[in-house]
Write a protein that holds these residues in place. Structure first.
Motif, PDB file in Angstrom:
ATOM      1  N   SER A 175       0.805  -1.221   0.000  1.00  0.00           N
ATOM      2  CA  SER A 175       0.000   0.000   0.000  1.00  0.00           C
ATOM      3  C   SER A 175       0.837   1.270   0.000  1.00  0.00           C
ATOM      4  CB  SER A 175      -0.938   0.016   1.212  1.00  0.00           C
ATOM      5  OG  SER A 175      -0.254   0.401   2.394  1.00  0.00           O
ATOM      6  N   ALA A 184      -6.267   1.290  -3.611  1.00  0.00           N
ATOM      7  CA  ALA A 184      -6.731   0.188  -2.762  1.00  0.00           C
ATOM      8  C   ALA A 184      -8.043   0.549  -2.074  1.00  0.00           C
ATOM      9  CB  ALA A 184      -5.662  -0.156  -1.723  1.00  0.00           C
ATOM     10  N   ALA A 214      -2.730  -5.753  -5.595  1.00  0.00           N
ATOM     11  CA  ALA A 214      -1.815  -5.567  -4.467  1.00  0.00           C
ATOM     12  C   ALA A 214      -0.557  -6.405  -4.656  1.00  0.00           C
ATOM     13  CB  ALA A 214      -2.517  -5.948  -3.163  1.00  0.00           C
TER      14      ALA A 214
END
Length: 245
Positions: A175, A184, A214
């Motif tokens: 992230s 995200a 991710a």
């Protein structure tokens, strides 16, 4: 940047606070995977005695965040690129299934709670400034709540068991990549929209898209030893209604 480890302690339970402080340092990367440290040195940095620190380390060993290696000592747990890649591929399939079941089994109040959670997440400074998307563990974790809402204890055991905390380290690392935190959050919102619509196929596709993206970001930015895996994935750019996951 202020160090997580050296911030003065104000505690009712010293061991619990040391656990929280160490966990935060591990998740944030201040203590990165594979980092070796001595109990004596860490106790000095944190300003605590070795007994409560030793108990805190023992607890984090039980959660697979810290490991003791014979003839090496104590270090932050780490996964090899191959182990990490394989684990994340399995996670995508299983958590996609959990999300499909959650769309069928979640109560309306649980979906509403996810919407409230994401509203709070959107106000996070780290997300607004693109520095990272931090979530606390268990009931404060978007993914954990959806897995639990699948009402499938086998899936819960597999996804929220021994490697849950260690995976949080790599989830946070992903992230922090440029542009990923906001993306995200948007993917989380699409997942909730599918859950709210009680659309199992869209819920699974949205979750798998999110987890694959991710994984792509993580391996794209890892060191060269992981480059072979970054070539195996490409970010998913299609939406669930396009017939792609």
């Amino acid at each position: 940047m202020k160090s997580t480890l050296s911030t003065p302690l104000r505690v009712s339970s010293l061991v619990d606070t040391i656990v929280e402080r160490l966990e935060g340092a591990i998740i944030s990367g201040e203590l990165p995977p594979g980092e070796r440290f001595s109990e004596q040195g860490l106790a000095k940095i944190m300003g605590v005695s070795r007994n409560p620190l030793r108990e805190a380390i023992r607890r984090l060993e039980g959660r697979k965040l810290i490991e003791r290696i014979p003839n090496i000592g104590v270090r932050v747990a780490a996964l090899s690129p191959r182990d990490l890649y394989d684990l994340l591929v399995v996670r995508e399939a299983l958590e996609g299934m959990a999300c499909r079941l959650a769309a069928e089994r979640m109560e309306d109040a649980e979906v509403e709670a996810l919407e409230v959670m994401l509203a709070r997440h959107r106000s996070q400074e780290g997300i607004r400034k693109g520095r990272g998307y931090y979530q606390e563990a268990k009931d404060f974790d978007f993914h954990f709540r959806i897995i639990r809402a699948s009402r499938n204890e086998r899936l819960v055991a597999m996804l929220c068991g021994d490697l849950y905390d260690l995976l949080r380290v790599y989830r946070y690392k992903s992230s922090t990549m440029k542009g990923r935190a906001g993306q995200a959050l948007e993917e989380h919102e699409r997942i909730v929209a599918a859950l709210k619509a009680r659309d199992p196929a869209a819920a699974e596709a949205s979750m798998r898209e999110h987890l694959r993206n991710a994984r792509c970001h993580l391996f794209k930015h890892m060191d060269r030893s992981a480059s072979e895996f970054s070539e195996l994935d490409r970010p998913v750019l299609t939406r669930p209604d396009d017939g792609a996951a």
